[in-house]
Design a protein around this motif. Structure first.
Motif, PDB file in Angstrom:
ATOM      1  N   GLU A  54       0.882  -1.124   0.003  1.00  0.00           N
ATOM      2  CA  GLU A  54       0.161   0.003   0.067  1.00  0.00           C
ATOM      3  C   GLU A  54       0.786   1.257  -0.163  1.00  0.00           C
ATOM      4  OE1 GLU A  54      -3.386   0.214  -0.208  1.00  0.00           O
ATOM      5  OE2 GLU A  54      -3.812  -1.972  -0.055  1.00  0.00           O
ATOM      6  N   ILE A  55       1.977   1.329   0.532  1.00  0.00           N
ATOM      7  CA  ILE A  55       3.025   2.440   0.596  1.00  0.00           C
ATOM      8  C   ILE A  55       4.114   2.350  -0.234  1.00  0.00           C
ATOM      9  CG2 ILE A  55       4.173   3.983   2.258  1.00  0.00           C
ATOM     10  CD1 ILE A  55       2.243   3.171   4.416  1.00  0.00           C
ATOM     11  N   TYR A  56       5.097   1.509  -0.047  1.00  0.00           N
ATOM     12  CA  TYR A  56       6.315   1.222  -0.637  1.00  0.00           C
ATOM     13  C   TYR A  56       6.072   1.128  -2.141  1.00  0.00           C
ATOM     14  CZ  TYR A  56       8.449   1.141   3.937  1.00  0.00           C
ATOM     15  OH  TYR A  56       9.055   1.476   5.138  1.00  0.00           O
ATOM     16  N   ALA A  57       5.467   0.180  -2.589  1.00  0.00           N
ATOM     17  CA  ALA A  57       5.114  -0.035  -4.134  1.00  0.00           C
ATOM     18  C   ALA A  57       4.444   1.003  -4.822  1.00  0.00           C
ATOM     19  CB  ALA A  57       4.221  -1.431  -4.208  1.00  0.00           C
ATOM     20  N   PRO A  58       3.470   1.642  -4.316  1.00  0.00           N
ATOM     21  CA  PRO A  58       2.886   2.962  -5.260  1.00  0.00           C
ATOM     22  C   PRO A  58       3.926   4.138  -5.310  1.00  0.00           C
ATOM     23  CG  PRO A  58       1.075   2.031  -3.632  1.00  0.00           C
ATOM     24  CD  PRO A  58       2.660   1.324  -3.562  1.00  0.00           C
TER      25      PRO A  58
ATOM     26  N   LEU B 121       8.209   7.229  -8.361  1.00  0.00           N
ATOM     27  CA  LEU B 121       9.740   7.675  -8.556  1.00  0.00           C
ATOM     28  C   LEU B 121      10.259   6.938  -9.760  1.00  0.00           C
ATOM     29  CD1 LEU B 121      10.909   7.435  -4.832  1.00  0.00           C
ATOM     30  CD2 LEU B 121      10.865   9.150  -6.346  1.00  0.00           C
ATOM     31  N   TRP B 122       9.585   5.676 -10.164  1.00  0.00           N
ATOM     32  CA  TRP B 122      10.132   5.292 -11.482  1.00  0.00           C
ATOM     33  C   TRP B 122       9.601   6.115 -12.603  1.00  0.00           C
ATOM     34  CZ3 TRP B 122      12.823   0.800 -12.816  1.00  0.00           C
ATOM     35  CH2 TRP B 122      12.693   0.452 -14.106  1.00  0.00           C
ATOM     36  N   GLN B 123       8.294   6.723 -12.387  1.00  0.00           N
ATOM     37  CA  GLN B 123       7.862   7.641 -13.281  1.00  0.00           C
ATOM     38  C   GLN B 123       8.769   8.823 -13.638  1.00  0.00           C
ATOM     39  OE1 GLN B 123       3.758   8.045 -12.584  1.00  0.00           O
ATOM     40  NE2 GLN B 123       3.086   6.155 -13.311  1.00  0.00           N
ATOM     41  N   GLN B 124       9.280   9.463 -12.298  1.00  0.00           N
ATOM     42  CA  GLN B 124      10.132  10.492 -12.120  1.00  0.00           C
ATOM     43  C   GLN B 124      11.426  10.045 -13.179  1.00  0.00           C
ATOM     44  OE1 GLN B 124      10.894  12.618  -8.592  1.00  0.00           O
ATOM     45  NE2 GLN B 124       8.831  12.037  -7.668  1.00  0.00           N
ATOM     46  N   MET B 125      11.960   9.127 -12.814  1.00  0.00           N
ATOM     47  CA  MET B 125      13.324   8.602 -13.596  1.00  0.00           C
ATOM     48  C   MET B 125      12.758   8.517 -15.194  1.00  0.00           C
ATOM     49  SD  MET B 125      15.267   5.928 -11.328  1.00  0.00           S
ATOM     50  CE  MET B 125      13.707   4.778 -10.828  1.00  0.00           C
TER      51      MET B 125
ATOM     52  N   LYS C  83      19.445  20.184 -15.006  1.00  0.00           N
ATOM     53  CA  LYS C  83      19.418  18.805 -14.997  1.00  0.00           C
ATOM     54  C   LYS C  83      20.002  17.834 -14.126  1.00  0.00           C
ATOM     55  CE  LYS C  83      18.613  19.159 -20.031  1.00  0.00           C
ATOM     56  NZ  LYS C  83      19.315  18.623 -21.614  1.00  0.00           N
ATOM     57  N   LEU C  84      20.982  18.241 -13.967  1.00  0.00           N
ATOM     58  CA  LEU C  84      21.925  17.382 -12.715  1.00  0.00           C
ATOM     59  C   LEU C  84      21.385  17.521 -11.580  1.00  0.00           C
ATOM     60  CD1 LEU C  84      25.871  18.470 -13.663  1.00  0.00           C
ATOM     61  CD2 LEU C  84      24.557  16.196 -14.026  1.00  0.00           C
ATOM     62  N   ASN C  85      20.946  18.571 -11.155  1.00  0.00           N
ATOM     63  CA  ASN C  85      20.203  18.820  -9.960  1.00  0.00           C
ATOM     64  C   ASN C  85      18.735  17.923  -9.755  1.00  0.00           C
ATOM     65  OD1 ASN C  85      22.061  20.466  -8.959  1.00  0.00           O
ATOM     66  ND2 ASN C  85      20.797  22.588  -9.406  1.00  0.00           N
ATOM     67  N   ILE C  86      18.239  17.860 -11.024  1.00  0.00           N
ATOM     68  CA  ILE C  86      16.950  16.999 -10.931  1.00  0.00           C
ATOM     69  C   ILE C  86      17.409  15.499 -10.847  1.00  0.00           C
ATOM     70  CG2 ILE C  86      15.153  16.069 -12.569  1.00  0.00           C
ATOM     71  CD1 ILE C  86      14.924  18.961 -13.807  1.00  0.00           C
ATOM     72  N   ASN C  87      18.509  15.050 -11.313  1.00  0.00           N
ATOM     73  CA  ASN C  87      18.925  13.862 -11.138  1.00  0.00           C
ATOM     74  C   ASN C  87      19.270  13.438  -9.727  1.00  0.00           C
ATOM     75  OD1 ASN C  87      18.428  13.448 -13.945  1.00  0.00           O
ATOM     76  ND2 ASN C  87      20.693  13.182 -14.432  1.00  0.00           N
ATOM     77  N   GLN C  88      19.920  14.592  -9.123  1.00  0.00           N
ATOM     78  CA  GLN C  88      20.507  14.317  -7.576  1.00  0.00           C
ATOM     79  C   GLN C  88      19.378  14.271  -6.885  1.00  0.00           C
ATOM     80  OE1 GLN C  88      24.181  14.281  -6.796  1.00  0.00           O
ATOM     81  NE2 GLN C  88      22.699  13.213  -5.024  1.00  0.00           N
ATOM     82  N   LYS C  89      18.195  15.108  -7.194  1.00  0.00           N
ATOM     83  CA  LYS C  89      17.007  15.243  -6.211  1.00  0.00           C
ATOM     84  C   LYS C  89      16.363  13.776  -6.319  1.00  0.00           C
ATOM     85  CE  LYS C  89      13.723  17.172  -3.873  1.00  0.00           C
ATOM     86  NZ  LYS C  89      12.706  16.148  -4.075  1.00  0.00           N
ATOM     87  N   ILE C  90      16.263  13.154  -7.377  1.00  0.00           N
ATOM     88  CA  ILE C  90      15.490  11.988  -7.543  1.00  0.00           C
ATOM     89  C   ILE C  90      16.389  10.898  -6.945  1.00  0.00           C
ATOM     90  CG2 ILE C  90      14.789   9.939  -9.308  1.00  0.00           C
ATOM     91  CD1 ILE C  90      14.482  12.197 -11.299  1.00  0.00           C
ATOM     92  N   MET C  91      17.684  10.915  -6.960  1.00  0.00           N
ATOM     93  CA  MET C  91      18.648  10.294  -6.202  1.00  0.00           C
ATOM     94  C   MET C  91      18.347  10.091  -4.753  1.00  0.00           C
ATOM     95  SD  MET C  91      22.527   9.519  -6.721  1.00  0.00           S
ATOM     96  CE  MET C  91      23.738   8.688  -5.684  1.00  0.00           C
ATOM     97  N   ASP C  92      18.240  11.444  -4.286  1.00  0.00           N
ATOM     98  CA  ASP C  92      18.257  11.633  -2.770  1.00  0.00           C
ATOM     99  C   ASP C  92      17.095  11.138  -2.543  1.00  0.00           C
ATOM    100  OD1 ASP C  92      20.562  12.646  -2.823  1.00  0.00           O
ATOM    101  OD2 ASP C  92      19.935  14.884  -3.011  1.00  0.00           O
ATOM    102  N   ASP C  93      15.676  11.260  -3.233  1.00  0.00           N
ATOM    103  CA  ASP C  93      14.540  11.188  -2.823  1.00  0.00           C
ATOM    104  C   ASP C  93      14.422   9.295  -2.428  1.00  0.00           C
ATOM    105  OD1 ASP C  93      13.718  13.514  -2.701  1.00  0.00           O
ATOM    106  OD2 ASP C  93      12.580  13.300  -4.682  1.00  0.00           O
TER     107      ASP C  93
END
Length: 248
Positions: free
Chosen positions: A88-92, A97-101, A201-211
């Motif tokens: 209910e939480i981790y999978a969704p 986050l997969w969509q963000q990537m 672009k690098l900051n966006i990648n870093q933000k996703i990685m941090d998340d």
């Protein structure tokens, strides 16, 4: 478990439609956010919530006067609470986050028709990223796997400039391929300062990685057979590599 996937922005709406039992309200005041209710075994009512970066389950006794916060197990020793939290939480959150990537500025390695998709956060100066790149060649070159690389700059002060040089090339994917194939020996013309559009672009990648909760490269992500996001940080061993590439 990807605990960092419990970000508030990726959670379902909190529960407001129904009145919470008094003991659940008392627990809620301790900083737990109640997300949804569910039917629990033994005639109990369950409530799914979050506390900081953790999923929590609360079980209310049939009389509605008492609540227990913690895991519930069945007679086979299966952790029913953990399965619920994951579903209910981790999978969704992982799928979000997969969509963000998918929407990020990644470099394709392999054929775009390859059925297996693997995302990798990599630094141009990361030696383990280069080893992973080399290890992945059989699957990539056979057309079974496509690797989508999101460049970040975390290893050296020059890393952002090196990443920007690759991303600014006429063919960024080829530039990355050639750089990794040379084991990092290919000369890059580093900009004196990273252009704002590249830094964004690098900051966006870093933000996703941090998340995603990763603090090192390579940070590798793929979906398992149940469409649940999986994470491997660092250089995977031979058996884990097969799993990442869909061989197991």
């Amino acid at each position: 478990m990807l605990k960092r996937l419990l970000m508030l922005t990726l959670l379902p709406l909190t529960l407001h439609a129904e009145e919470l039992p008094a003991p659940v309200k008392a627990i809620e005041k301790q900083g737990i956010t109640i997300i949804k209710s569910f039917d629990a075994p033994g005639g109990m009512k369950g409530y799914l919530g979050k506390y900081q970066e953790m999923g929590v389950t609360i079980y209310v006794t049939p009389d509605g006067k008492h609540a227990i916060s913690g895991y519930m197990y069945d007679d086979a020793g299966t952790n029913l609470s953990e399965k619920l939290i994951a579903k209910e939480i981790y999978a969704p959150a992982g799928r979000a986050l997969w969509q963000q990537m998918e929407k990020a500025d990644w470099l394709l390695d392999g054929k775009k028709e390859a059925p297996r998709v693997v995302y990798v956060f990599a630094d141009p100066y990361c030696p383990y990223c280069k080893q992973f790149w080399q290890q992945a060649r059989p699957w990539v070159e056979s057309g079974k796997v496509q690797i989508r690389t999101l460049l970040v700059g975390v290893i050296k002060p020059e890393s952002p400039a090196a990443a920007a040089a690759i991303m600014s090339a006429k063919d960024p994917a080829k530039s990355w391929h050639d750089f990794e194939q040379s084991n990092g020996k290919m000369a890059l013309t580093l900009p004196k300062s990273v252009p704002p559009e590249m830094m964004k672009k690098l900051n966006i990648n870093q933000k996703i990685m941090d998340d995603l909760g990763a603090n090192a490269t390579p940070a590798i992500y793929y979906m398992n057979e149940d469409n649940v996001l999986q994470q491997e940080v660092g250089l995977p061993d031979a058996e884990k590599l097969k799993t990442i590439m869909g061989e197991k």
